[in-house]
Design an enzyme around this catalytic site. Structure first.
Site, PDB file in Angstrom:
ATOM      1  N   ASP A 470      -6.471  -4.545   5.107  1.00 20.56           N
ATOM      2  CA  ASP A 470      -5.900  -3.730   4.036  1.00 20.56           C
ATOM      3  C   ASP A 470      -4.606  -3.041   4.431  1.00 20.56           C
ATOM      4  O   ASP A 470      -3.905  -2.509   3.591  1.00 20.56           O
ATOM      5  CB  ASP A 470      -6.895  -2.608   3.678  1.00 20.56           C
TER       6      ASP A 470
HETATM    7  C1  BGC Z   1      -8.008   2.050   6.087  1.00 24.15           C
HETATM    8  C2  BGC Z   1      -8.637   0.739   5.784  1.00 24.15           C
HETATM    9  C3  BGC Z   1      -9.199   0.777   4.399  1.00 24.15           C
HETATM   10  C4  BGC Z   1      -8.147   1.213   3.410  1.00 24.15           C
HETATM   11  C5  BGC Z   1      -8.648   1.287   1.988  1.00 24.15           C
HETATM   12  C6  BGC Z   1      -7.021   2.417   5.028  1.00 24.15           C
HETATM   13  O1  BGC Z   1      -6.475   3.653   5.303  1.00 24.15           O
HETATM   14  O2  BGC Z   1      -7.390   2.000   7.344  1.00 24.15           O
HETATM   15  O3  BGC Z   1      -9.624   0.445   6.735  1.00 24.15           O
HETATM   16  O4  BGC Z   1      -9.641  -0.484   4.041  1.00 24.15           O
HETATM   17  O5  BGC Z   1      -7.620   2.452   3.778  1.00 24.15           O
HETATM   18  O6  BGC Z   1      -9.465   2.356   1.762  1.00 24.15           O
HETATM   19  C1  NOJ Z   2     -12.193  -1.418   5.353  1.00 27.60           C
HETATM   20  C2  NOJ Z   2     -12.227  -2.008   3.980  1.00 27.60           C
HETATM   21  O1  NOJ Z   2     -13.379  -1.565   3.298  1.00 27.60           O
HETATM   22  C3  NOJ Z   2     -12.207  -3.501   4.051  1.00 27.60           C
HETATM   23  O2  NOJ Z   2     -12.141  -4.043   2.770  1.00 27.60           O
HETATM   24  C4  NOJ Z   2     -11.064  -3.975   4.890  1.00 27.60           C
HETATM   25  O3  NOJ Z   2     -11.163  -5.362   4.983  1.00 27.60           O
HETATM   26  C5  NOJ Z   2     -11.069  -3.355   6.264  1.00 27.60           C
HETATM   27  N1  NOJ Z   2     -11.087  -1.933   6.122  1.00 27.60           N
HETATM   28  C6  NOJ Z   2      -9.898  -3.785   7.123  1.00 27.60           C
HETATM   29  O4  NOJ Z   2      -8.705  -3.227   6.673  1.00 27.60           O
END
Ligand code: BGC
Ligand code: NOJ
Length: 798
Positions: A470
């Site tokens: 993400d």
């Molecule tokens: C986090 C991710 C997460 C995303 C969406 C980011 O700040 O590092 O792990 O998937 O937010 O909530």
């Molecule tokens: C947490 C999110 O819930 C997931 O969708 C994502 O793939 C990982 N972070 C990695 O960014």
């Protein structure tokens, strides 16, 4: 069992299995909600509070001048003995002080919208004890976000009613709500409080309520401010005498016409009938036994005997339990997820399914349909949906281009587990609009072609807003700190491409092809296969860096995850997916890539996401470069993706290495370093600080992570190698060479397979002989066997 209340971080558990849930820490902290932790929160909880984890379901015992709590907090009077047992959907906390023992058992009976707290007080001394017992919960005014922000309104809205031993919370009931909550005890009470300020005192904390110090309540009735519920009971105990009390925190919904008993007096009948169901210790004990049987039954579906307790404990109990919790909660409510931020993730929920589908396939099927209903005709989808409404969340939007493919994973996992192909014919809406429904198969097709129709300059998949990572936001280009990386796209996404999606597409594209052939759609299968082959070629032509797979091409068409880069030379995701897809296996690419992982990404505590971590903000990469080096997506050990490498290793038969990676992050193997690891040694966390971090090995974000299902999938289906398939169970272990074998009991399509794997020649991979009920088979695909019976399966590796 936890024996010191001062754990390195609150170690929590989840109560509830379907609609009604509580989070509870080892000292009694936590909160309760119905279905949705944002919109239907029953009790208040303050995240990131000082001190940590303050607020929960508390009991205060006043014994002479000594005041104490069974779970140590909030009073923190040193206890003579303390223990907390977290189990499958229950928590039992015991405290002993001055020869009085208090045991609190918390659980939510199956199918019930209420939490039971059975409190047992025992006098182990030789003198009579006259105890004063106070309970305490603090009501949340339902919408957890509003509750924490909109004080000009909610300091004036709070309302309660008190009748007999039941305290009712009815804020907003007179207007648009059809629900209220209550907190009861099955004995007459000697008093109560419902106004927080009266009970605690404006300048006190939970540790020293005025009422407890005074030794009596004030029978306060809350009007606005902060309503609470506190019962007061006087309990005399002769030596060796015990008393058991049943408290209940319940939630009630009533028909519009049934809301009132008389003017301004709520209809209490539904609450009273809930209370009656569990008004005795016998009834409570029966429900608790049923809960235990329910869990035994669920866990019986798959269990192993490996000779290593730590592994057995993960596979047989805690990893499966965590998979149920991630299935239920997605990423909504934990001690790191506040319950108000995120709904159900499209990719997250699809992936969570692979760790859960064998437990309750019917619920998995329903979930798949809910998820697919938030997809659009072109295959794209909402990134998240709200559990209460099941509607896509338009504030977050879509365009995470990996999302659609995960639907192929969940659907094929479900069909392989159950044999239920009828799901493919079910009419499933697009964009939650029933008039736009098509068969579920059409959804899978749309998912597959969403990639085919969105290729970039190198014929690799366009990344969109981001792929699984993400934080790799290649079209975001954000200079505004008030802008969300997740929802901002300042550039058109016509160039940035992802090698992670490319590998993912090959893996699930092949699954799609296999499924098409399975259901007689040969032509569709052949056509799809052509696209998969083209992708394999594109990866070989444009996705290889010499010693590993590239990660991506950025907006300018420049390489990411290449030796040419100064930072972020190598990334885990594309190594995982392209290895799992076996891209260039014959040419040695898989082996080389995995060796590079070992060399550049592996460390003492697991495999980091990228290396070297980014040391400055790269506007063209986005959020990934915002995290300090070694944390989260920037060089953290992002546990979710470690199993991709484990599975990759099994593709080339390296069982020792696959298992080494498994044990590095499996919680039961980390108990000895709990002080460093910090979070619960019974569940996976999302992230362990990586080798470049300030404190390598320290973990965060436990419980709600795709890590749970992926590790379960990797260990059971690829390392132990028992894989459900359309026509049976395929058994293809890839284990450490020094193992003599292992046993697994697997219930599958109505039959019980008693599997024994023997490894006489001490190999990692390869099945020499397969025996079923004493008969030798021609392959390691064990066919579907007679339902309702046990069958003996013997596998000889070699
Ligand atoms: C986090 C991710 C997460 C995303 C969406 C980011 O700040 O590092 O792990 O998937 O937010 O909530
Ligand atoms: C947490 C999110 O819930 C997931 O969708 C994502 O793939 C990982 N972070 C990695 O960014």
């Amino acid at each position: 069992m936890i024996t010191d209340p001062k754990t390195p971080y609150p170690w929590i558990n989840y109560l509830g299995n379907e609609d009604f849930f509580s989070l509870t820490s080892n000292t009694g902290g936590g909160y309760t909600f119905y279905k949705d932790a944002k919109f239907r929160r029953l009790t208040r909880y303050r995240y990131n509070n000082v001190p940590v984890d303050d607020g929960g379901k508390y009991f205060y015992i006043k014994d002479g001048d000594t005041v104490w709590s069974p779970g140590w907090k909030p009073v923190k009077t040193p206890l003579d003995h303390y223990e907390c047992r977290h189990g499958m959907s229950y928590t039992r906390i015991k405290g002993l002080k001055n020869e009085v023992e208090a045991e609190v058992l918390q659980f939510i009976p199956l199918g019930f919208w209420g939490e039971i707290q059975k409190v047992k007080l025992t006098n182990h001394g030789s003198e009579k004890k006259s105890l004063k017992l106070f309970s305490l919960i603090e009501w949340c005014l339902w919408n957890a976000e509003d509750d924490m922000t909109n004080f000009q309104r909610n300091f004036s809205t709070g309302e309660v009613e008190i009748k007999d031993s039941v305290i009712y919370h009815k804020t907003e009931f007179k207007e648009r709500r059809n629900h209220y909550a209550f907190y009861s005890v099955n004995q007459p009470i000697q008093g109560y409080d419902t106004d927080r300020e009266t009970f605690i005192g404006l300048y006190n904390g939970f540790d020293s309520p005025d009422a407890v110090a005074a030794g009596h309540p004030s029978n306060s009735v809350a009007h606005g401010w902060s309503p609470i519920a506190s019962h007061y009971l006087e309990i005399d105990l002769e030596p060796d005498e015990s008393r058991e009390l049943v408290f209940m925190l319940g939630y009630v919904e009533v028909e519009e016409s049934e809301k009132w008993e008389s003017k301004a007096v709520i209809n209490k009948r539904p609450a009273l009938s809930m209370i009656e169901k569990f008004n005795s210790v016998e009834k409570v004990d029966k429900a608790f036994t049923e809960l235990g049987e329910y869990w035994d039954d669920l866990l019986d579906t798959l269990s192993i005997d490996s000779g290593d307790d730590r592994l057995d404990r993960m596979v047989n109990i805690w990893n499966q339990y965590q998979c149920m919790v991630t299935f239920n909660m997605s990423r909504s409510a934990s001690f790191f997820e506040s319950g108000i931020g995120r709904g159900m993730g499209f990719r997250d929920s699809n992936q969570d399914l692979i760790g859960f589908v064998h437990q309750i396939p019917d619920r998995a099927r329903e979930r798949i349909v809910d998820i697919a209903s938030t997809q659009f005709e072109d295959g794209s989808c909402y990134h998240q949906y709200q559990p209460l409404t099941k509607k896509g969340n338009s504030a977050i939007g879509g365009d995470f281009n990996d999302d659609p493919l995960w639907l192929i994973l969940s659907t094929t996992a479900y069909i392989k587990e159950t044999g239920d192909f009828s799901l493919l014919d079910e009419m499933v809406p697009f964009d939650n609009d029933v008039s736009r429904a098509k068969s579920h198969f059409e959804h899978l097709k749309a998912s597959f072609y969403h990639v085919v129709n969105n290729l970039g300059p190198h014929a690799l998949p366009l990344i969109g807003r981001a792929d699984w990572n993400d934080c790799l936001n290649l079209n975001c280009f954000s200079t505004d700190p008030n802008e969300s990386f997740q929802t901002t796209g300042n550039k058109k996404g016509e160039t940035a491409e992802s090698l992670m999606i490319a590998g993912l597409f090959v893996v699930y594209g092949k699954e799609y092809v296999k499924l098409c052939r399975q259901i007689g759609k040969e032509k569709e299968g052949d056509e799809a296969e052509g696209h998969v082959e083209q992708m394999v070629q594109a990866i070989k032509d444009h996705g290889w860096d010499g010693d590993w797979y590239l990660r991506a091409y950025d907006y300018y068409g420049k390489k990411i995850g290449s030796d040419e880069n100064e930072e972020g030379k190598i990334f885990i995701e594309s190594q995982g997916w392209c290895s799992m897809a076996e891209i260039g296996k014959e040419e040695g690419m898989v082996e080389k890539a995995l060796d590079s992982v070992k060399e550049h990404l592996d460390c003492e505590y697991g495999i980091v996401l990228n290396s070297p971590a980014f040391s400055k903000y790269y506007i063209e990469y986005g959020e990934i470069s915002t995290y300090p080096a070694g944390y989260k997506e920037n060089g953290g050990i992002f546990c979710h993706n470690n199993p991709w490498i484990m599975i990759g290793e099994t593709m080339i038969g390296r069982g020792d290495r696959a298992y080494e990676y498994y044990t590095k992050i499996a919680p039961s193997f980390l108990e000895e370093i709990s002080d460093l690891h910090k979070v619960e040694p019974y569940v996976y966390c999302q992230m362990i600080a990586g080798k470049e971090a300030f404190k390598p090995g320290e973990a965060k974000n436990s419980w709600l992570s795709g890590t749970a299902s992926w590790n379960f999938y990797a260990i059971t289906q690829y390392i132990l190698g028992v894989q459900p398939d359309y026509e049976g169970l395929r058994i293809d272990p890839c284990i450490p060479k020094d193992w003599d074998g292992f046993k697994m009991t697997r219930k599958f399509r109505g039959a019980t397979y008693k599997i024994e794997v023997q490894n006489p020649s001490h190999v990692s991979k390869g099945v020499r002989e397969t025996w079923v009920n004493g008969e030798k088979m021609s392959s390691n695909l064990v066919p579907l066997l007679e339902k309702g019976k046990q069958h003996r399966v013997k596998i000889i590796m070699g």
